[in-house]
Design a protein around this motif. Structure first.
Motif, PDB file in Angstrom:
ATOM      1  N   PRO A  10       0.817  -1.095   0.379  1.00  0.00           N
ATOM      2  CA  PRO A  10      -0.092   0.050  -0.426  1.00  0.00           C
ATOM      3  C   PRO A  10       0.634   1.055  -0.038  1.00  0.00           C
ATOM      4  CG  PRO A  10      -0.160  -1.588   2.570  1.00  0.00           C
ATOM      5  CD  PRO A  10       0.903  -1.993   1.377  1.00  0.00           C
ATOM      6  N   ASP A  11       1.836   0.961   0.363  1.00  0.00           N
ATOM      7  CA  ASP A  11       2.835   2.358   0.771  1.00  0.00           C
ATOM      8  C   ASP A  11       3.486   2.888  -0.310  1.00  0.00           C
ATOM      9  OD1 ASP A  11       1.669   2.646   2.700  1.00  0.00           O
ATOM     10  OD2 ASP A  11       3.671   1.542   4.018  1.00  0.00           O
ATOM     11  N   LEU A  12       3.888   1.688  -1.289  1.00  0.00           N
ATOM     12  CA  LEU A  12       4.557   1.392  -2.990  1.00  0.00           C
ATOM     13  C   LEU A  12       4.380   3.068  -3.972  1.00  0.00           C
ATOM     14  CD1 LEU A  12       6.828   0.080  -4.079  1.00  0.00           C
ATOM     15  CD2 LEU A  12       5.322  -0.827  -5.480  1.00  0.00           C
ATOM     16  N   PRO A  13       3.083   3.553  -4.453  1.00  0.00           N
ATOM     17  CA  PRO A  13       3.106   4.531  -5.010  1.00  0.00           C
ATOM     18  C   PRO A  13       3.941   6.014  -4.241  1.00  0.00           C
ATOM     19  CG  PRO A  13       1.280   3.367  -4.193  1.00  0.00           C
ATOM     20  CD  PRO A  13       1.838   2.534  -3.147  1.00  0.00           C
ATOM     21  N   GLN A  14       3.693   5.932  -3.126  1.00  0.00           N
ATOM     22  CA  GLN A  14       4.010   7.536  -2.505  1.00  0.00           C
ATOM     23  C   GLN A  14       5.630   6.944  -2.361  1.00  0.00           C
ATOM     24  OE1 GLN A  14       1.846   5.058  -0.255  1.00  0.00           O
ATOM     25  NE2 GLN A  14       0.517   6.795  -0.838  1.00  0.00           N
ATOM     26  N   GLU A  15       6.773   6.089  -2.167  1.00  0.00           N
ATOM     27  CA  GLU A  15       7.752   5.388  -2.449  1.00  0.00           C
ATOM     28  C   GLU A  15       8.006   5.925  -4.097  1.00  0.00           C
ATOM     29  OE1 GLU A  15       8.764   2.096   0.235  1.00  0.00           O
ATOM     30  OE2 GLU A  15       7.416   1.906   0.828  1.00  0.00           O
ATOM     31  N   ILE A  16       7.100   5.353  -4.524  1.00  0.00           N
ATOM     32  CA  ILE A  16       7.818   5.341  -6.154  1.00  0.00           C
ATOM     33  C   ILE A  16       7.439   7.356  -6.498  1.00  0.00           C
ATOM     34  CG2 ILE A  16       7.100   5.399  -9.048  1.00  0.00           C
ATOM     35  CD1 ILE A  16       6.495   2.560  -8.217  1.00  0.00           C
ATOM     36  N   GLU A  17       6.806   7.757  -5.735  1.00  0.00           N
ATOM     37  CA  GLU A  17       6.970   9.624  -6.108  1.00  0.00           C
ATOM     38  C   GLU A  17       7.953   9.660  -5.333  1.00  0.00           C
ATOM     39  OE1 GLU A  17       6.186  12.647  -7.862  1.00  0.00           O
ATOM     40  OE2 GLU A  17       5.213  11.195  -8.013  1.00  0.00           O
ATOM     41  N   LYS A  18       8.724   9.302  -4.491  1.00  0.00           N
ATOM     42  CA  LYS A  18       9.871  10.191  -3.470  1.00  0.00           C
ATOM     43  C   LYS A  18      11.160   9.794  -4.629  1.00  0.00           C
ATOM     44  CE  LYS A  18       8.410   9.283   1.451  1.00  0.00           C
ATOM     45  NZ  LYS A  18       8.541   8.513   2.491  1.00  0.00           N
ATOM     46  N   ILE A  19      10.799   8.571  -5.071  1.00  0.00           N
ATOM     47  CA  ILE A  19      12.162   8.460  -6.020  1.00  0.00           C
ATOM     48  C   ILE A  19      12.076   8.600  -7.602  1.00  0.00           C
ATOM     49  CG2 ILE A  19      13.302   6.262  -7.719  1.00  0.00           C
ATOM     50  CD1 ILE A  19      11.478   4.391  -6.173  1.00  0.00           C
ATOM     51  N   ARG A  20      10.743   9.472  -7.891  1.00  0.00           N
ATOM     52  CA  ARG A  20      10.381  10.514  -8.362  1.00  0.00           C
ATOM     53  C   ARG A  20      11.355  11.747  -8.815  1.00  0.00           C
ATOM     54  NH1 ARG A  20       7.622   8.780 -12.630  1.00  0.00           N
ATOM     55  NH2 ARG A  20       5.891   8.173 -11.473  1.00  0.00           N
ATOM     56  N   GLU A  21      10.672  11.992  -7.427  1.00  0.00           N
ATOM     57  CA  GLU A  21      11.149  13.609  -7.382  1.00  0.00           C
ATOM     58  C   GLU A  21      13.270  13.729  -6.701  1.00  0.00           C
ATOM     59  OE1 GLU A  21      10.117  16.984  -7.203  1.00  0.00           O
ATOM     60  OE2 GLU A  21       7.693  15.451  -8.202  1.00  0.00           O
ATOM     61  N   PHE A  22      13.464  11.624  -6.230  1.00  0.00           N
ATOM     62  CA  PHE A  22      15.004  12.080  -6.128  1.00  0.00           C
ATOM     63  C   PHE A  22      16.420  12.456  -7.494  1.00  0.00           C
ATOM     64  CE2 PHE A  22      18.921   9.679  -4.812  1.00  0.00           C
ATOM     65  CZ  PHE A  22      19.811  11.132  -4.026  1.00  0.00           C
ATOM     66  N   ILE A  23      15.115  11.338  -7.770  1.00  0.00           N
ATOM     67  CA  ILE A  23      16.589  11.234  -9.316  1.00  0.00           C
ATOM     68  C   ILE A  23      16.135  12.385 -10.404  1.00  0.00           C
ATOM     69  CG2 ILE A  23      16.688   8.785  -9.233  1.00  0.00           C
ATOM     70  CD1 ILE A  23      14.669   8.560 -11.507  1.00  0.00           C
ATOM     71  N   ARG A  24      14.487  13.162 -10.216  1.00  0.00           N
ATOM     72  CA  ARG A  24      14.389  14.156 -11.412  1.00  0.00           C
ATOM     73  C   ARG A  24      15.957  14.918 -11.368  1.00  0.00           C
ATOM     74  NH1 ARG A  24       9.749  17.627 -10.072  1.00  0.00           N
ATOM     75  NH2 ARG A  24       8.239  15.506 -11.218  1.00  0.00           N
ATOM     76  N   ALA A  25      16.434  15.435 -12.674  1.00  0.00           N
ATOM     77  CA  ALA A  25      17.508  15.947 -13.274  1.00  0.00           C
ATOM     78  C   ALA A  25      16.858  17.366 -12.496  1.00  0.00           C
ATOM     79  CB  ALA A  25      17.601  16.203 -14.703  1.00  0.00           C
ATOM     80  N   PRO A  26      17.914  17.750 -11.712  1.00  0.00           N
ATOM     81  CA  PRO A  26      18.244  18.909 -11.568  1.00  0.00           C
ATOM     82  C   PRO A  26      17.889  20.536 -12.115  1.00  0.00           C
ATOM     83  CG  PRO A  26      20.356  18.614 -11.301  1.00  0.00           C
ATOM     84  CD  PRO A  26      19.501  16.799 -11.788  1.00  0.00           C
ATOM     85  N   GLU A  27      16.831  21.540 -12.006  1.00  0.00           N
ATOM     86  CA  GLU A  27      16.880  22.606 -13.072  1.00  0.00           C
ATOM     87  C   GLU A  27      18.075  23.575 -12.788  1.00  0.00           C
ATOM     88  OE1 GLU A  27      13.994  26.357 -13.745  1.00  0.00           O
ATOM     89  OE2 GLU A  27      13.691  24.784 -12.242  1.00  0.00           O
ATOM     90  N   VAL A  28      18.787  23.759 -14.199  1.00  0.00           N
ATOM     91  CA  VAL A  28      20.295  24.441 -14.450  1.00  0.00           C
ATOM     92  C   VAL A  28      19.259  25.630 -14.923  1.00  0.00           C
ATOM     93  CG1 VAL A  28      21.894  24.771 -16.068  1.00  0.00           C
ATOM     94  CG2 VAL A  28      21.264  22.511 -15.285  1.00  0.00           C
ATOM     95  N   ILE A  29      19.602  26.661 -13.393  1.00  0.00           N
ATOM     96  CA  ILE A  29      18.997  28.047 -14.252  1.00  0.00           C
ATOM     97  C   ILE A  29      19.991  28.840 -14.529  1.00  0.00           C
ATOM     98  CG2 ILE A  29      18.724  30.295 -12.760  1.00  0.00           C
ATOM     99  CD1 ILE A  29      16.606  28.032 -10.709  1.00  0.00           C
ATOM    100  N   PRO A  30      20.559  29.554 -15.892  1.00  0.00           N
ATOM    101  CA  PRO A  30      21.385  30.167 -15.913  1.00  0.00           C
ATOM    102  C   PRO A  30      22.132  31.049 -14.910  1.00  0.00           C
ATOM    103  CG  PRO A  30      19.846  30.657 -17.434  1.00  0.00           C
ATOM    104  CD  PRO A  30      19.461  29.514 -16.141  1.00  0.00           C
ATOM    105  N   SER A  31      23.488  31.320 -15.135  1.00  0.00           N
ATOM    106  CA  SER A  31      23.951  32.942 -14.321  1.00  0.00           C
ATOM    107  C   SER A  31      24.149  33.807 -14.837  1.00  0.00           C
ATOM    108  CB  SER A  31      24.844  32.122 -13.693  1.00  0.00           C
ATOM    109  OG  SER A  31      26.248  32.052 -15.522  1.00  0.00           O
ATOM    110  N   ILE A  32      24.452  35.268 -14.323  1.00  0.00           N
ATOM    111  CA  ILE A  32      24.196  36.096 -15.108  1.00  0.00           C
ATOM    112  C   ILE A  32      24.873  36.550 -16.061  1.00  0.00           C
ATOM    113  CG2 ILE A  32      24.126  39.144 -14.457  1.00  0.00           C
ATOM    114  CD1 ILE A  32      22.487  38.423 -11.573  1.00  0.00           C
ATOM    115  N   GLN A  33      26.166  36.059 -15.994  1.00  0.00           N
ATOM    116  CA  GLN A  33      27.012  36.181 -16.496  1.00  0.00           C
ATOM    117  C   GLN A  33      26.947  35.115 -17.658  1.00  0.00           C
ATOM    118  OE1 GLN A  33      31.039  34.495 -15.342  1.00  0.00           O
ATOM    119  NE2 GLN A  33      32.603  35.697 -17.536  1.00  0.00           N
TER     120      GLN A  33
END
Length: 81
Positions: A45-68
């Motif tokens: 019963p807890d697997l859907p929440q755990e899968i969502e945690k995995i999805r959030e953990f492995i999501r590629a970090p958003e790259v924010i360009p620097s001002i330069q």
């Protein structure tokens, strides 16, 4: 996560994601494919929440360009115009 097989597979897949040998979306596809075929995972019963945690953990970090970087891009565009 009650399924030992899924834990082992997820760990292996995650290491491949970290090595850039496997795309995060592909890892999630593998997880969902395993869950569809595994009675232990389907009964967890807890697997859907755990899968969502995995999805959030492995999501590629958003790259924010620097001002330069932004100012350099703008300078390049001015030169091209």
């Amino acid at each position: 996560m009650q399924c030992k097989r899924l834990r082992t597979l997820a760990r292996e897949w995650f290491l491949k994601v970290r090595e850039d040998a496997l795309a995060p979306a592909r890892m999630m596809e593998f997880i969902h494919r395993h869950v569809r075929q595994c009675s232990t995972c389907q009964a967890d019963p807890d697997l859907p929440q755990e899968i969502e945690k995995i999805r959030e953990f492995i999501r590629a970090p958003e790259v924010i360009p620097s001002i330069q970087e932004i100012s350099e891009d703008l300078e390049e565009e001015k030169v091209l115009l």
